[in-house]
Design a protein around this motif. Structure first.
Motif, PDB file in Angstrom:
ATOM      1  N   LEU A 195      38.357  39.063  35.011  1.00 13.86           N
ATOM      2  CA  LEU A 195      38.269  38.088  36.010  1.00 13.86           C
ATOM      3  C   LEU A 195      38.363  38.320  37.263  1.00 13.86           C
ATOM      4  CD1 LEU A 195      38.674  35.187  35.447  1.00 13.86           C
ATOM      5  CD2 LEU A 195      41.710  35.690  36.265  1.00 13.86           C
ATOM      6  N   PHE A 196      38.740  39.356  38.179  1.00 16.50           N
ATOM      7  CA  PHE A 196      37.877  39.365  39.871  1.00 16.50           C
ATOM      8  C   PHE A 196      36.418  39.719  39.605  1.00 16.50           C
ATOM      9  CE2 PHE A 196      43.177  40.499  40.399  1.00 16.50           C
ATOM     10  CZ  PHE A 196      43.446  38.945  40.330  1.00 16.50           C
ATOM     11  N   ARG A 197      36.569  40.559  38.602  1.00 11.86           N
ATOM     12  CA  ARG A 197      35.105  41.132  38.847  1.00 11.86           C
ATOM     13  C   ARG A 197      33.782  39.824  39.324  1.00 11.86           C
ATOM     14  NH1 ARG A 197      32.430  44.523  34.582  1.00 11.86           N
ATOM     15  NH2 ARG A 197      35.254  45.082  34.046  1.00 11.86           N
ATOM     16  N   HIS A 198      34.708  39.070  37.445  1.00  5.88           N
ATOM     17  CA  HIS A 198      33.446  37.311  37.583  1.00  5.88           C
ATOM     18  C   HIS A 198      33.404  36.642  38.772  1.00  5.88           C
ATOM     19  CE1 HIS A 198      32.283  33.852  35.087  1.00  5.88           C
ATOM     20  NE2 HIS A 198      33.036  32.993  36.224  1.00  5.88           N
ATOM     21  N   LEU A 199      34.210  36.269  39.363  1.00  9.03           N
ATOM     22  CA  LEU A 199      34.762  35.605  40.187  1.00  9.03           C
ATOM     23  C   LEU A 199      33.574  36.332  42.050  1.00  9.03           C
ATOM     24  CD1 LEU A 199      38.657  34.982  40.311  1.00  9.03           C
ATOM     25  CD2 LEU A 199      36.831  33.350  39.903  1.00  9.03           C
ATOM     26  N   GLY A 200      33.703  37.826  41.757  1.00  6.56           N
ATOM     27  CA  GLY A 200      33.041  38.126  42.642  1.00  6.56           C
ATOM     28  C   GLY A 200      33.984  37.825  44.210  1.00  6.56           C
ATOM     29  N   GLY A 201      32.738  38.124  45.332  1.00  3.13           N
ATOM     30  CA  GLY A 201      33.337  38.168  46.829  1.00  3.13           C
ATOM     31  C   GLY A 201      34.748  38.777  46.660  1.00  3.13           C
TER      32      GLY A 201
END
Length: 126
Positions: free
Chosen positions: A76-82
Protein backbone atom coordinates in the motif's frame (compact mmCIF):
# COMPACT_ATOMS: atom_id res chain seq x y z
CA UNK A 1 -11.80 -11.16 -14.78
CA UNK A 2 -13.10 -9.42 -11.67
CA UNK A 3 -15.59 -6.62 -11.17
CA UNK A 4 -13.45 -5.26 -8.32
CA UNK A 5 -11.21 -2.37 -9.42
CA UNK A 6 -7.54 -3.17 -8.88
CA UNK A 7 -5.47 -2.41 -6.95
CA UNK A 8 -7.73 -2.70 -3.94
CA UNK A 9 -7.28 -2.66 -0.19
CA UNK A 10 -9.55 -5.21 1.50
CA UNK A 11 -10.36 -4.89 5.18
CA UNK A 12 -12.89 -6.17 7.72
CA UNK A 13 -15.93 -3.91 7.51
CA UNK A 14 -17.41 -5.44 10.66
CA UNK A 15 -14.42 -4.36 12.74
CA UNK A 16 -14.52 -0.82 14.09
CA UNK A 17 -10.80 -0.88 14.87
CA UNK A 18 -9.90 -1.95 11.31
CA UNK A 19 -12.25 0.57 9.72
CA UNK A 20 -10.94 3.43 11.87
CA UNK A 21 -7.31 2.48 11.25
CA UNK A 22 -7.70 2.35 7.48
CA UNK A 23 -9.81 5.51 7.16
CA UNK A 24 -7.43 7.45 9.43
CA UNK A 25 -4.36 6.25 7.56
CA UNK A 26 -5.88 7.12 4.21
CA UNK A 27 -7.63 10.37 5.20
CA UNK A 28 -5.59 12.35 2.67
CA UNK A 29 -3.75 9.90 0.44
CA UNK A 30 -1.23 11.13 -2.07
CA UNK A 31 -2.71 8.74 -4.66
CA UNK A 32 -6.28 7.46 -4.62
CA UNK A 33 -6.75 4.06 -3.05
CA UNK A 34 -9.73 1.86 -3.75
CA UNK A 35 -10.81 0.44 -0.41
CA UNK A 36 -13.46 -2.19 0.00
CA UNK A 37 -14.62 -4.45 2.78
CA UNK A 38 -13.95 -8.10 2.17
CA UNK A 39 -17.60 -8.74 3.01
CA UNK A 40 -18.62 -6.74 -0.10
CA UNK A 41 -16.12 -8.48 -2.34
CA UNK A 42 -16.37 -11.61 -4.43
CA UNK A 43 -13.30 -13.18 -2.86
CA UNK A 44 -13.46 -16.19 -5.16
CA UNK A 45 -12.94 -13.99 -8.23
CA UNK A 46 -9.77 -12.69 -6.62
CA UNK A 47 -8.60 -16.14 -5.56
CA UNK A 48 -8.83 -15.28 -1.85
CA UNK A 49 -9.91 -17.70 0.84
CA UNK A 50 -12.49 -16.20 3.24
CA UNK A 51 -10.54 -17.37 6.29
CA UNK A 52 -7.52 -15.39 5.12
CA UNK A 53 -9.67 -12.30 4.64
CA UNK A 54 -10.95 -12.60 8.22
CA UNK A 55 -7.41 -12.82 9.61
CA UNK A 56 -5.61 -9.95 7.87
CA UNK A 57 -5.86 -6.84 5.77
CA UNK A 58 -5.23 -7.68 2.11
CA UNK A 59 -3.76 -5.72 -0.77
CA UNK A 60 -4.61 -6.96 -4.25
CA UNK A 61 -2.11 -5.50 -6.69
CA UNK A 62 -3.08 -4.37 -10.20
CA UNK A 63 -1.76 -7.69 -11.54
CA UNK A 64 -3.96 -9.65 -9.10
CA UNK A 65 -1.16 -10.65 -6.70
CA UNK A 66 -2.45 -10.76 -3.11
CA UNK A 67 -0.44 -9.86 -0.02
CA UNK A 68 -1.58 -9.64 3.57
CA UNK A 69 -0.67 -8.18 6.93
CA UNK A 70 2.49 -6.10 7.24
CA UNK A 71 3.47 -6.93 3.64
CA UNK A 72 0.12 -5.55 2.46
CA UNK A 73 0.91 -2.31 4.29
CA UNK A 74 4.29 -2.16 2.51
CA UNK A 75 2.57 -2.67 -0.86
CA UNK A 76 0.00 0.00 0.00
CA UNK A 77 2.78 2.44 0.92
CA UNK A 78 4.54 1.72 -2.39
CA UNK A 79 1.28 2.54 -4.19
CA UNK A 80 0.90 5.80 -2.26
CA UNK A 81 4.46 6.87 -3.13
CA UNK A 82 6.11 10.06 -1.93
CA UNK A 83 6.99 10.10 1.78
CA UNK A 84 5.17 6.79 2.25
CA UNK A 85 8.11 5.11 0.46
CA UNK A 86 10.17 5.50 3.66
CA UNK A 87 7.62 3.40 5.55
CA UNK A 88 7.61 0.88 2.72
CA UNK A 89 11.40 0.55 2.85
CA UNK A 90 11.31 0.02 6.61
CA UNK A 91 8.63 -2.65 6.32
CA UNK A 92 10.67 -4.54 3.71
CA UNK A 93 14.04 -4.44 5.49
CA UNK A 94 15.11 -6.93 8.16
CA UNK A 95 14.90 -6.75 11.14
CA UNK A 96 12.07 -4.20 10.86
CA UNK A 97 10.22 -6.54 8.50
CA UNK A 98 10.25 -9.32 11.10
CA UNK A 99 9.20 -6.98 13.89
CA UNK A 100 6.37 -5.53 11.77
CA UNK A 101 5.06 -9.01 10.95
CA UNK A 102 5.02 -9.94 14.64
CA UNK A 103 3.40 -6.69 15.75
CA UNK A 104 0.80 -6.98 12.98
CA UNK A 105 -0.11 -10.52 14.07
CA UNK A 106 -0.44 -9.53 17.75
CA UNK A 107 -2.62 -6.52 16.89
CA UNK A 108 -4.74 -8.50 14.41
CA UNK A 109 -5.25 -11.34 16.88
CA UNK A 110 -6.30 -8.85 19.56
CA UNK A 111 -8.17 -6.24 17.52
CA UNK A 112 -11.38 -6.96 19.43
CA UNK A 113 -9.56 -5.55 22.49
CA UNK A 114 -8.35 -2.40 20.71
CA UNK A 115 -10.14 0.97 20.81
CA UNK A 116 -13.23 0.68 18.60
CA UNK A 117 -13.02 -3.10 18.65
CA UNK A 118 -16.03 -5.27 19.38
CA UNK A 119 -16.75 -8.99 19.59
CA UNK A 120 -17.34 -8.88 15.80
CA UNK A 121 -13.66 -7.97 15.42
CA UNK A 122 -12.39 -11.19 16.95
CA UNK A 123 -10.22 -13.19 14.57
CA UNK A 124 -11.33 -16.80 14.16
CA UNK A 125 -8.98 -19.33 15.70
CA UNK A 126 -6.93 -21.40 13.27
Amino acid sequence: MTDTPLPVLLYDGDCGFCTRTITTLLAAPRRPVHMQTWQETDLGQLGIDELRATREMLWVNSDGRVTGGAVAFADLFRHLGGPWRVSEALLRTPPTRWLAAGVYRVVADNRHRMPGGTAACAVPRR
